[in-house]
Design a protein around this motif. Structure first.
Motif, mmCIF file in Angstrom:
data_model
loop_
_atom_site.group_PDB
_atom_site.id
_atom_site.type_symbol
_atom_site.label_atom_id
_atom_site.label_comp_id
_atom_site.label_asym_id
_atom_site.label_seq_id
_atom_site.Cartn_x
_atom_site.Cartn_y
_atom_site.Cartn_z
ATOM 1 N N CYS A 41 -20.385 -20.627 -22.164
ATOM 2 C CA CYS A 41 -19.969 -20.413 -20.773
ATOM 3 C C CYS A 41 -20.309 -18.987 -20.355
ATOM 4 O O CYS A 41 -20.758 -18.728 -19.236
ATOM 5 C CB CYS A 41 -18.463 -20.602 -20.613
ATOM 6 S SG CYS A 41 -17.829 -22.101 -21.339
ATOM 7 N N TYR A 75 -13.150 -27.576 -14.598
ATOM 8 C CA TYR A 75 -14.604 -27.500 -14.697
ATOM 9 C C TYR A 75 -15.215 -28.694 -13.979
ATOM 10 O O TYR A 75 -14.754 -29.811 -14.153
ATOM 11 C CB TYR A 75 -15.009 -27.504 -16.178
ATOM 12 C CG TYR A 75 -16.487 -27.577 -16.400
ATOM 13 C CD1 TYR A 75 -17.252 -26.417 -16.425
ATOM 14 C CD2 TYR A 75 -17.117 -28.805 -16.582
ATOM 15 C CE1 TYR A 75 -18.614 -26.484 -16.628
ATOM 16 C CE2 TYR A 75 -18.482 -28.873 -16.781
ATOM 17 C CZ TYR A 75 -19.222 -27.711 -16.799
ATOM 18 O OH TYR A 75 -20.577 -27.772 -16.996
ATOM 19 N N HIS A 114 -22.043 -28.209 -11.941
ATOM 20 C CA HIS A 114 -22.950 -27.658 -12.949
ATOM 21 C C HIS A 114 -24.136 -28.572 -13.227
ATOM 22 O O HIS A 114 -25.274 -28.134 -13.243
ATOM 23 C CB HIS A 114 -22.189 -27.390 -14.251
ATOM 24 C CG HIS A 114 -21.211 -26.269 -14.129
ATOM 25 N ND1 HIS A 114 -19.937 -26.447 -13.636
ATOM 26 C CD2 HIS A 114 -21.301 -24.948 -14.426
ATOM 27 C CE1 HIS A 114 -19.298 -25.300 -13.643
ATOM 28 N NE2 HIS A 114 -20.091 -24.365 -14.119
#
Lengths: 1023, 180
Positions: free
Chosen positions: B80, B46, B51
């Motif tokens: 998510c 991730y 993000h």
């Protein structure tokens, strides 16, 4: 200097004779051994030779320490890798780090609690009382709090089992079975007929409805068992008034309470609710109630009595009849000639006890219609138990209490068992009427005497199915054992009083492959093609409960009503009906026929303790290490004997004796207990489990074995016995003599009259000068008071604290060395002569002194003062010098001698994540529930407001059924604590050393003419 | 013979090792027990850079408990999935997203490697710091520029206290602030 003089006086007083307040007989006698022990700071030292036996010789210890030190020094450059595992689908209501609270309930024998269960991340961690519930009103007992640990008991059964029994019905082997196979076998047996169901009381309306359906479907015969005293009270009501009810007693409406052996503040039914009611009338003043107790052993209730008389076992009946005789003679109550004749038999007893009887009579007459006479409990379960109940109810009737303090409507409902239900079951088995027996969570094999016919009958049955949480004593003689859900894992409902419904809400999914008894019944019925009336689409017990409530209890929109019930935890439709006064009933006097005087003889009395009761929670370590409030002994049962009896039989404390009752024999240590009648010896039940688990097995002896079967019922009191002393002796794990207060006057007592004249009676204020500059407390300053007039010594605070603060259990061996870890303890002081002493209880926790002596001696500043007046422990600073414990005048500091944190799985789930788990070598003590203060502040900030009085409640305060504990911010002049600190009765302990404690006490006021310690007629106090 | 060898080794360690060890410790060359810079590999890589940095998703969108709880909370998979059930991702990231979706469908949580580790016996409260208008970056560093998250600060007591002592922060400094 004043201080100096005080000390001198105290010392002189001690030298001159026995101390006024004493904690043990050794101290009373000024035994040289006791003095030696009291002078020592610590009962044990790490250098004691005994250590080596445990594999913890000091040298070994240092070696290990060295090794782990080396590891930490060089091993930690690489961090410990840890994982974070968030939910895949997080339930909406769960936020990591935020606790959720659920309403639920707990049924403990015949006591019903409304609960608030605190859960963190889906696991229950603390049980508190539901403040709104009309019965316990927020109070809990030590047992109710321990409920959480029984959920995480490592010895619980995890899957259904089949016992391969041999011919002698002892277990050869236990194998796992699937529910499929088990259900098939059970349904087959059910269809074969001749099925009996032996159940614990079914207290809920849904459960009763289901059991009825089950009964009709399979034509079963149902039997109920609660305890050995079951049904006696109902039977007395039946004979006296024609209807078998268990009356509700309204203790808070009684100005005068007379208890004849009823331990209503201790191990009796509803004792927590009764304590709440009792203590609501213990604030000194015009409204204060008075309690007189007549008993043979010293019970918790007896120790709280304003006046107390001892009688031989069984003579309680003589006492009541003597009261009736005296009333009939003086004409102060209307007593008909028939009863007068019966009472005349007790003239001789009256003559012997004239002073006591007359004094009680005058109190009873003074409070006509506002008095209450109580009896019952295992210790009154002698051959004349029924007559005793009848006589007591008669007395209540003629005094005008019936319908006022004795309520006979909206009482307990449901099937609680009748007098001879178990002997009936045995008969039915022997006659072939029952071939299959389903036992719902009743451990009869343990609780029945060995001569009870059911013992052999149950072993002769074709099929026994046991529903319980472990393969206990009864589980061992069963063919199939079904693990039952813990009450915190399953739905249920209860109806403690007619029209008062409560819900039992699960707070966690079942940990194991267990199934509730109700779910089993539904399963068996559906397997056989039947559809239970309220069952839903999925045949779940939860659906059944819900549908039952929908059809029978709630009104209006069900969804709304159900949500409300879950929020409140109960639904009360009879509150006002219960409160109303009722007309007095007509007593059928002929029921009293046949009452004869009980001869005074030496006999054995079995009794229940407040901690273990009938032993069903015996595997909960908290309860085993819970010192009995009266004897202060834990981890054992023992023969309680009076000092006089011990002297005449040459028995010593801890000496092993063989007790023989009708051929049955046990060997137990002796405990010499002040306040016990010389003709009584007592033995507690609930111990001596053989199949409860690792904690309970082998602790004490099973006293139930000694009870006598009289053809119908078990007789537990007034048993003839033979006693043979042996030469062996064992140490009893008493927490009493450690924490000696060195003869200083710690508890302050006064009579009600003295209080009315001068509220501060007995309190001596010391003149002290201080060498300390004062701390500044700009914001809050936390303080606590404990009202000794209200405190009954029940010790629920201890277990609540233990649960809240992750306090370890150390075991008998270390209790003997004085290493108990309880942060709050309840000291018990005797006053007066050992034959019938007065008793005062005093809970002691860290006092959070302003001038804390511990703070000044800590070499590493691990204990420090906060600007809110708290004396704080920083665990990771502590190096374990124990200087602080040495310097604490109140002996409240506890040291982790070992690593007590290694807990058997899954018990670690009971730990409170908000409180640090302390490691070996670290000092700890009461924090005033600091984490709760922080939590409340956090919440207040979150809500955008300031902290208000009552936001912070300590664990002990929350649990206290007597409302004796007040906690709060003393900088707030309107707070409850400020008012309590300003009370005339408030005093501090050992104020002369100028520690300035912030835990203060309110003096004990007794509603009596004269105090037990009043040798010279002075008003108690220091001089 | 063996004893002599052991003796020599011990002597060497004591004479050379110990002084250099102490030197390193006292001169901030070595921070023992702390994990500044720790950057473990995660089961799904991730990227905060993507993000939080490029897509500018607010921290609190995923770390939902930051304002109310002691824990900021690592997002559960359903958060998510709010996006990843719908949005298209780059080709190379697809297998990882499939892994995520699989885990969600099977209700199997992902076991993330914990990056920030406080020393033992310390209680830290995210909500209190967020309420005091502390930015996440003040402790966690330039998180929006981290493709792989690492521990930016050493999270030692000295580091905590330095900030608490600043008069403008008006923060408590008693032991009970963190240790209880």
């Amino acid at each position: 200097m004043q201080t100096r003089k005080d000390t001198d006086t105290t010392l002189n007083q001690e030298k001159a004779g026995s101390p006024k307040y004493w904690q043990s007989l050794e101290q009373w006698r000024q035994d040289p051994e006791f003095i030696k022990m009291a002078e020592k700071e610590f009962v044990s030292s790490p250098l004691s030779s005994d250590e080596g036996k445990d594999g913890w010789a000091r040298r070994e210890f240092l070696k290990l320490m060295g090794a782990s030190l080396a590891l930490t020094s060089f091993g930690c450059i690489r961090r410990p890798a840890q994982k974070i595992v968030p939910y895949a689908k997080r339930p909406e209501e769960i936020v990591p780090g935020i606790a959720n609270y659920y309403s639920s309930s707990f049924v403990d024998g015949d006591e019903v609690f409304g609960l608030i269960v605190k859960t963190r991340e889906g696991r229950p961690i603390k049980v508190d009382g539901n403040p709104d519930f009309p019965l316990n009103k927020g109070a809990v007992s030590a047992r109710a709090v321990s409920h959480i640990l029984s959920l995480y008991d490592p010895d619980r059964l995890t899957t259904p089992k089949k016992n391969l029994l041999n011919k002698e019905r002892t277990n050869r082997d236990t194998v796992s079975v699937t529910y499929e196979d088990l259900d098939k076998a059970v349904v087959e047996a059910l269809n074969a007929g001749k099925v009996g169901v032996l159940s614990k009381p079914v207290t809920g309306p849904s459960g009763r409805a289901l059991l009825n359906e089950f009964k009709n479907k399979f034509k079963t015969t149902n039997y109920y068992f609660n305890d050995h005293t079951q049904g006696v009270e109902e039977k007395a009501q039946q004979e006296a008034y024609g209807s078998a009810v268990t009356p509700r007693y309204e203790i808070d409406k009684a100005d005068f309470i007379l208890s004849l052996g009823a331990d209503f503040l201790g191990a009796h039914q509803s004792s927590t609710a009764y304590t709440k009611q009792f203590s609501s009338r213990r604030s000194p003043g015009e409204d204060m109630n008075k309690l007189t107790v007549v008993e043979s052993l010293l019970s918790l209730t007896g120790s709280n009595a304003d006046e107390r008389y001892t009688v031989a076992p069984g003579e309680e009946l003589n006492f009541v009849m003597a009261l009736i005789y005296s009333l009939s003679q003086s004409g102060q109550a209307r007593i008909n000639s028939q009863v007068k004749d019966i009472a005349t038999q007790f003239k001789a007893f009256y003559g012997q006890h004239k002073e006591a009887v007359d004094s009680v009579v005058s109190d009873l007459v003074k409070a006509k219609g506002k008095s209450l006479v109580l009896t019952g409990g295992l210790n009154t379960q002698h051959e004349q138990a029924l007559q005793l109940h009848l006589a007591v109810q008669y007395l209540n009737n003629v005094l005008g209490n019936d319908g006022k303090t004795v309520k006979y409507r909206n009482t307990r409902t449901g099937s609680w068992g009748e007098v001879d239900s178990l002997s009936q079951l045995a008969k039915d088995i022997e006659s072939g009427k029952i071939e299959t027996l389903i036992v719902n969570d009743v451990n009869v094999v343990y609780q029945l005497s060995s001569d009870h016919p059911l013992q052999s009958a149950i072993r002769g049955l074709k099929n026994v199915v046991y529903v319980g949480d472990r393969i206990d004593e009864t589980g061992q003689v069963a063919h199939y054992v079904i693990p039952v859900d813990h009450p915190l894992e399953t739905w249920n409902d209860h109806e403690p009083f007619d029209g008062l419904y409560m819900i039992q809400q699960p707070t966690i999914r079942p940990l194991y492959d267990s199934r509730s008894f109700e779910q089993s019944m539904i399963q068996w019925m559906t397997l056989d093609g039947a559809t239970p009336r309220y069952a839903g689409d999925e045949s779940l017990w939860f659906e059944y409960v819900q549908n039952y409530w929908k059809s029978n209890i709630t009104r209006g929109s069900f969804d709304k009503a159900w949500t409300e019930v879950l929020q409140n935890g109960y639904y009360d439709s009879s509150a006002s009906a219960r409160d109303n006064n009722l007309p007095s009933r007509n007593f059928n006097e002929s029921a009293l026929r046949g009452i004869k005087p009980v001869s005074s003889k030496e006999s054995l009395v079995l009794y229940k303790t407040i901690g273990l009761r009938d032993g069903n929670l015996a595997n909960v370590a908290w309860l085993q290490e819970f010192p009995d409030p009266v004897t202060k002994i834990c981890w054992d049962n023992y023969l309680v004997v009076s000092p006089k009896y011990a002297e005449s039989q040459k028995l010593k404390q801890g000496q092993m004796v063989e007790i023989k009752v009708a051929g049955k024999q046990v060997t137990v240590p002796v405990h010499v207990q002040p306040g016990v009648h010389e003709k009584a010896v007592g033995l507690a039940v609930g111990y001596g489990r053989s199949a409860a688990g690792k904690v309970a097995d082998g602790v004490g002896v099973n006293a139930f074995k000694l009870a006598k079967f009289d053809g119908k019922e078990m007789i537990a009191a007034g048993l003839d016995y033979e006693l043979k002393a042996t030469k062996q002796s064992v140490p009893l794990a008493s927490v009493q003599d450690h924490h000696s207060m060195e003869g200083r006057q710690i508890v302050v007592e006064a009579t009600l009259d003295q209080f009315m004249k001068k509220p501060s009676s007995g309190i001596h204020k010391h003149k002290v000068f201080s060498m300390w500059s004062k701390h500044k407390y700009p914001g809050h300053k936390w303080a606590m008071t404990i009202d000794l007039s209200k405190c009954t010594g029940c010790s629920a605070c201890m277990i609540s604290c233990q649960s809240e603060n992750n306090i370890p259990v150390v075991g008998k061996k270390y209790i003997l060395q004085g290493r108990e870890m309880h942060w709050i303890r309840v000291d018990r002081y005797y006053t007066g002569e050992p034959e019938n002493p007065g008793v005062v209880y005093q809970p002691i926790a860290c006092m959070h002194c302003d001038n804390a002596p511990c703070e000044t001696v800590c070499p590493v500043i691990a204990t420090s003062h906060t600007d809110e007046g708290l004396n704080q422990m920083t665990y990771n600073r502590c190096v374990g010098t124990r200087y602080c414990a040495n310097n604490c005048p109140y002996k409240v500091r506890r040291f982790n001698w070992f690593d007590y944190t290694e807990i058997r799985k899954p018990t670690e789930m009971a730990l409170n994540p908000e409180v640090t788990v302390r490691a070996r070598g670290v000092m700890e003590k009461c924090t005033f529930c600091y984490h709760k203060i922080r939590g409340a502040k956090e919440q207040a900030k979150q809500d955008g407001r300031t902290l208000v009085d009552g936001d912070v409640k300590t664990a002990c305060q929350e649990a206290c059924p007597a409302d004796a504990i007040v906690f709060g911010d003393m900088n707030d002049p309107d707070s409850k604590i400020s008012k309590s600190l300003g009370n005339d009765r408030t005093y501090g302990l050992i104020e002369e050393v100028n520690a300035q404690p912030n835990l203060k006490f309110l003096s004990k006021i007794r509603n009596t003419k004269k105090l037990k310690n009043d040798h010279a007629g002075n008003s108690g106090g220091h001089h | 013979m063996l004893k002599k060898v052991i003796g020599a080794v011990v002597a060497l360690v004591l004479l050379v090792g110990l002084p250099s060890f102490i030197y390193a410790l006292t001169n901030n060359k070595l921070s023992i027990g702390y994990n500044k810079g720790y950057m473990p590999e995660q089961p799904i890589p991730y990227s905060h850079e993507l993000h939080a940095g490029q897509l500018k998703i607010d921290c609190k969108y995923c770390h939902t408990a930051t304002e109310v709880s002691r824990h900021a909370s690592v997002p559960s998979l359903n958060i998510c999935m709010n996006c990843h059930l719908n949005v298209n991702v780059r080709e190379e990231a697809r297998p990882q997203i499939e892994k995520l979706q699989q885990a969600y469908m099977n209700n199997e949580p992902i076991k993330w490697e914990k990056v920030h580790l406080l020393p033992d016996h310390v209680k830290f409260n995210h909500a209190a710091h967020v309420r005091a208008d502390k930015q996440c970056q003040e402790c966690h560093g330039p998180i929006e520029k981290m493709p792989i998250v690492y521990q930016h600060s050493d999270l030692s007591m000295g580091w905590c206290v330095n900030c608490h002592r600043k008069p403008e922060n008006n923060a408590p400094v008693g032991c009970d602030t963190c240790h209880y």
